[in-house]
Design an enzyme around this catalytic site. Structure first.
Site, short mmCIF file in Angstrom:
data_model
loop_
_atom_site.label_atom_id
_atom_site.label_comp_id
_atom_site.label_asym_id
_atom_site.label_seq_id
_atom_site.Cartn_x
_atom_site.Cartn_y
_atom_site.Cartn_z
N ASP A 141 0.84 -1.21 0.00
CA ASP A 141 0.00 0.00 0.00
C ASP A 141 0.87 1.25 0.00
OD1 ASP A 141 -2.57 1.38 2.21
OD2 ASP A 141 -2.32 1.45 0.02
N LYS A 144 2.96 3.47 -5.61
CA LYS A 144 2.35 2.54 -6.55
C LYS A 144 3.36 2.06 -7.59
CE LYS A 144 -0.86 3.46 -3.90
NZ LYS A 144 -0.85 2.62 -2.65
N ASP A 169 -3.17 -3.03 -2.57
CA ASP A 169 -4.23 -2.02 -2.60
C ASP A 169 -4.08 -1.15 -3.85
OD1 ASP A 169 -5.23 0.84 -0.58
OD2 ASP A 169 -6.44 -0.57 -1.73
N ASN A 170 -5.18 -0.51 -4.27
CA ASN A 170 -5.16 0.52 -5.31
C ASN A 170 -4.76 0.05 -6.70
OD1 ASN A 170 -3.65 2.08 -2.63
ND2 ASN A 170 -5.69 2.70 -3.32
N GLU A 199 -11.48 4.08 -1.17
CA GLU A 199 -11.93 4.36 0.20
C GLU A 199 -12.82 5.61 0.27
OE1 GLU A 199 -8.80 3.60 -0.61
OE2 GLU A 199 -7.39 5.17 -0.09
N1 LIG Z 1 8.98 2.98 -1.24
C1 LIG Z 1 8.31 3.31 -0.12
N2 LIG Z 1 8.67 2.68 1.03
C2 LIG Z 1 8.01 2.96 2.16
C3 LIG Z 1 6.98 3.88 2.14
N3 LIG Z 1 6.16 4.40 3.09
C4 LIG Z 1 5.38 5.31 2.50
N4 LIG Z 1 5.70 5.40 1.22
C5 LIG Z 1 5.15 6.34 0.30
C6 LIG Z 1 3.71 5.98 0.11
C7 LIG Z 1 2.88 7.20 -0.15
C8 LIG Z 1 1.41 6.87 -0.02
C9 LIG Z 1 1.03 5.63 -0.87
N5 LIG Z 1 -0.42 5.52 -1.04
C10 LIG Z 1 -1.02 6.22 -1.99
O1 LIG Z 1 -0.39 6.97 -2.71
C11 LIG Z 1 -2.50 6.13 -2.11
C12 LIG Z 1 -3.18 7.10 -2.85
C13 LIG Z 1 -4.57 7.07 -2.97
C14 LIG Z 1 -5.28 8.11 -3.76
C15 LIG Z 1 -4.86 9.43 -3.69
C16 LIG Z 1 -5.52 10.41 -4.42
C17 LIG Z 1 -6.61 10.06 -5.21
F1 LIG Z 1 -7.27 11.01 -5.89
C18 LIG Z 1 -7.04 8.75 -5.29
C19 LIG Z 1 -6.36 7.76 -4.56
C20 LIG Z 1 -5.31 6.04 -2.35
C21 LIG Z 1 -4.62 5.06 -1.62
O2 LIG Z 1 -5.31 4.04 -1.00
C22 LIG Z 1 -3.24 5.09 -1.51
O3 LIG Z 1 -2.62 4.08 -0.80
C23 LIG Z 1 6.69 4.51 0.93
N6 LIG Z 1 7.32 4.22 -0.20
MG LIG Z 2 -3.98 2.49 -0.47
#
Ligand SMILES: Nc1ncc2ncn(CCCCCNC(=O)c3cc(-c4ccc(F)cc4)cc(O)c3O)c2n1
Ligand SMILES: [Mg+2]
Length: 214
Positions: A141, A144, A169-170, A199
Site C-alpha cells: 500500500d 504505486k 491495494d489501489n 476508500e
Molecule cells: N517505497 C516506499 N517505502 C516505504 C513507504 N512508506 C510510505 N511510502 C510512500 C507511500 C505514499 C502513499 C502511498 N499511497 C497512496 O499513494 C494512495 C493514494 C490514494 C489516492 C490518492 C488520491 C486520489 F485522488 C485517489 C487515490 C489512495 C490510496 O489508497 C493510496 O494508498 C513509501 N514508499
Molecule cells: Mg492504499
C-alpha cells in the site's frame, strides 16, 4: 503552523475511540474520513476484504509496505494469532509518528514492529533485522510504482515461500498497471481480483491477491 491531515485524524481517534479497543479506532477513522476529511486509508469496504483474506491466511509472519496513519496496521494486527511477527514500513517520519500513536491507542503496540525507511532499502535488511524470516502475508500500500520492484526484491531476498500471499491495494485507483501485468502473466503467481471502491468514495478500485507458487 497548522496541523496536518494525519494529525487531525489522530485527534479524531483520541476524541472518539476507546483506548485498547481496535474496532473503535477503525470506526473512528472511517467516520472521520467519510464525514470530515478524506484520507488514503484502505477504508472499511476494502478493509473487510483485507480482513477476510487475513483470516484465510492466518499469518505468523506479516509485512505491510506503507503504514501511513496505521489504519490498516490496526486492521491487520487485531486479527493476527498471538506471537505472530508483524513488520510495517513507513518512509515519512511524520506519518510514522502519527501511526505509532494510533497503534498504541488501539493497544496493539506489542504486536507491531514499525520501521522507518524506504521499502527498497529495508527489504534487503529484513533477514538481518528479524532472523531468517519468510513472510506468509504481504500488504502492498506504498508508492504505486514500487509494487513490482519490491515484489521482485522480496523474491530475490528469499522473503517469500510457497504459498505466501501478496495483497495489493489501489490496483485500479490510483492504479498499478505494471504490477497487475507482472502478477497476472507470471506462472509463479495465482492472482485474484477483488472489485471494490476507492476508500470513502464511489470510484472503482480493487485489491489483487497473488499467491506465490515458489
Ligand atoms: N517505497 C516506499 N517505502 C516505504 C513507504 N512508506 C510510505 N511510502 C510512500 C507511500 C505514499 C502513499 C502511498 N499511497 C497512496 O499513494 C494512495 C493514494 C490514494 C489516492 C490518492 C488520491 C486520489 F485522488 C485517489 C487515490 C489512495 C490510496 O489508497 C493510496 O494508498 C513509501 N514508499
Ligand atoms: Mg492504499
Amino acid at each position: 503552523t497548522g496541523s496536518t491531515r494525519a494529525e487531525r485524524l489522530l485527534k479524531a481517534v483520541q476524541k472518539n475511540a476507546r483506548r485498547g479497543d481496535p474496532q473503535s479506532v477503525i470506526s473512528a477513522i472511517d467516520h472521520y474520513c467519510r464525514h470530515s476529511e478524506w484520507a488514503m486509508n484502505v477504508g472499511d469496504e476494502k478493509g473487510s476484504i483485507l480482513d477476510s483474506v487475513l483470516s484465510e491466511v492466518s499469518p505468523s509472519c506479516a509485512l505491510e509496505l506503507g503504514t501511513y496513519c496505521g489504519y490498516s496496521t490496526v486492521r491487520i494486527a487485531r486479527l493476527l494469532p498471538p506471537g505472530a511477527t508483524f513488520v510495517t514500513v513507513e518512509f515519512n517520519p511524520k506519518y510514522a509518528k502519527v501511526a505509532r500513536q494510533v497503534i498504541e491507542f488501539a493497544g496493539l503496540q506489542d504486536k507491531v514492529k514499525l520501521i522507518e525507511g524506504a521499502s527498497g532499502d529495508l527489504i534487503p535488511k529484513m533477514k538481518e533485522l528479524f532472523g531468517n524470516v519468510t513472510f506468509d502475508f504481504v500488504f502492498l500500500d506504498h508508492w504505486k510504482d514500487r509494487y513490482v520492484l519490491d515484489t521482485k526484491l522480496l523474491e530475490d531476498c528469499g522473503l517469500l515461500r510457497k504459498g505466501s500471499v501478496l495483497l495489493a491495494d489501489n490496483v485500479i485507483c490510483p492504479g498499478t498497471p505494471e504490477y497487475l501485468a507482472y502478477v497476472r502473466n507470471n506462472p509463479r503467481y495465482k492472482s485474484t481480483y477483488y472489485k471494490s471502491h476507492l476508500e470513502y468514495t464511489k470510484v472503482e478500485d480493487g485489491l489483487e491477491k497473488s499467491v506465490f507458487m515458489g
